[in-house]
Design a protein around this motif. Structure first.
Motif, PDB file in Angstrom:
ATOM      1  N   GLU A  39       0.948  -1.158  -0.142  1.00  0.00           N
ATOM      2  CA  GLU A  39      -0.125  -0.208   0.055  1.00  0.00           C
ATOM      3  C   GLU A  39       0.757   0.989   0.072  1.00  0.00           C
ATOM      4  O   GLU A  39       2.009   1.181   0.791  1.00  0.00           O
ATOM      5  N   ALA A  40       0.481   2.293  -0.223  1.00  0.00           N
ATOM      6  CA  ALA A  40       0.834   3.443  -0.339  1.00  0.00           C
ATOM      7  C   ALA A  40       1.422   3.841   1.165  1.00  0.00           C
ATOM      8  O   ALA A  40       0.054   3.403   2.308  1.00  0.00           O
ATOM      9  N   GLY A  41       2.136   4.825   1.439  1.00  0.00           N
ATOM     10  CA  GLY A  41       2.062   5.844   2.966  1.00  0.00           C
ATOM     11  C   GLY A  41       2.436   3.983   3.668  1.00  0.00           C
ATOM     12  O   GLY A  41       2.876   4.363   4.650  1.00  0.00           O
ATOM     13  N   LYS A  42       3.377   3.455   2.978  1.00  0.00           N
ATOM     14  CA  LYS A  42       3.332   2.119   3.178  1.00  0.00           C
ATOM     15  C   LYS A  42       5.142   1.652   2.633  1.00  0.00           C
ATOM     16  O   LYS A  42       4.659   1.786   2.085  1.00  0.00           O
ATOM     17  N   TYR A  59      -2.052   3.928  -8.312  1.00  0.00           N
ATOM     18  CA  TYR A  59      -2.545   5.582  -7.554  1.00  0.00           C
ATOM     19  C   TYR A  59      -3.057   6.466  -7.716  1.00  0.00           C
ATOM     20  O   TYR A  59      -4.044   5.948  -8.571  1.00  0.00           O
ATOM     21  N   ILE A  89       8.972   5.072   2.128  1.00  0.00           N
ATOM     22  CA  ILE A  89       7.567   4.943   1.427  1.00  0.00           C
ATOM     23  C   ILE A  89       6.476   4.300   0.511  1.00  0.00           C
ATOM     24  O   ILE A  89       7.368   5.739  -0.355  1.00  0.00           O
ATOM     25  N   SER A  90       6.219   3.874   0.178  1.00  0.00           N
ATOM     26  CA  SER A  90       5.490   3.546  -1.526  1.00  0.00           C
ATOM     27  C   SER A  90       4.481   4.661  -1.860  1.00  0.00           C
ATOM     28  O   SER A  90       4.152   5.077  -0.815  1.00  0.00           O
ATOM     29  N   ALA A  91       4.465   5.049  -2.701  1.00  0.00           N
ATOM     30  CA  ALA A  91       3.346   6.658  -2.657  1.00  0.00           C
ATOM     31  C   ALA A  91       2.007   5.100  -4.244  1.00  0.00           C
ATOM     32  O   ALA A  91       1.552   5.770  -4.748  1.00  0.00           O
ATOM     33  N   TYR A  93       0.163   1.728  -4.789  1.00  0.00           N
ATOM     34  CA  TYR A  93      -0.885   0.075  -4.270  1.00  0.00           C
ATOM     35  C   TYR A  93      -1.016  -0.918  -5.123  1.00  0.00           C
ATOM     36  O   TYR A  93      -0.832  -0.843  -6.775  1.00  0.00           O
TER      37      TYR A  93
END
Length: 188
Positions: A39-42, A59, A89-91, A93
């Motif tokens: 997931e984005a944010g993780k 995204y 952190i990923s941007a 999903y």
């Protein structure tokens, strides 16, 4: 695990003992449709291999619209590798479009294989390059008309047409679902 072994052996040579180490380092999981692999944010913490199903990379743009960037199907790695490797952190999903069966490595197990198996880094690098290529290739060219983009999608992803929701295909092509329905009707 058989599918993963075949995939690895197409890329490099490992003996049975090394293959056993690889399979012992991974687990098989089921990922239900609409659930997230990452997931984005993780920070991404795992590498997956798709045995069955389709995962999409997506995204949200500045306007809050969901944009589908790529589709990843059987016999492919699935990972946000840049952020996985950098521990950042990923941007985006990575979401299951269908029910999926995956073989998954934790970050620790993935890295441990490099310490244990001579030549694993070369195999890993080739797998990651293929993964990155698949995630970046064949994106629709916005300057093309929508019908041309859809026809190219059908050519590039023939096995996905009837497997994934039209909303995801429309998002990938940069058109509304209504426009996509019209295009599909006109093509038949």
């Amino acid at each position: 695990m058989e599918e993963l072994i075949k995939y690895i052996l197409q890329i490099g040579n490992l003996n049975q003992q090394q293959l056993n180490l690889v399979t012992q380092s991974a687990i098989e999981i089921a990922l239900q449709k609409d659930k997230y692999f990452s997931e984005a944010g993780k920070i991404p913490r795992q590498v997956g291999f798709v045995v069955e199903g389709v995962i999409r990379g997506c995204y949200y743009n500045k306007e809050g619209e969901e944009i589908t960037r790529c589709f990843i199907s059987e016999n492919s790695l699935v990972v946000d590798y840049v952020n996985f490797e950098a521990n950042t952190i990923s941007a985006e999903y990575l979401q299951a479009c269908t029910d999926c069966k995956l073989i998954v490595f934790s970050k620790q197990h993935w890295e441990d294989l490099s310490q244990i198996i001579v030549g694993w880094d070369n195999i890993k690098n080739k797998m990651v390059q293929l993964c990155m290529y698949q995630k970046s290739r064949k994106g629709p060219v916005v300057s093309q008309d929508a019908t041309t983009r859809y026809l190219e999608f059908m050519e590039n992803y023939p096995s996905l047409i009837n497997r994934i929701p039209l909303t995801y295909i429309a998002s990938y092509l940069g058109v509304t679902q209504q426009s996509l329905s019209r295009i599909r009707k006109n093509i038949r």
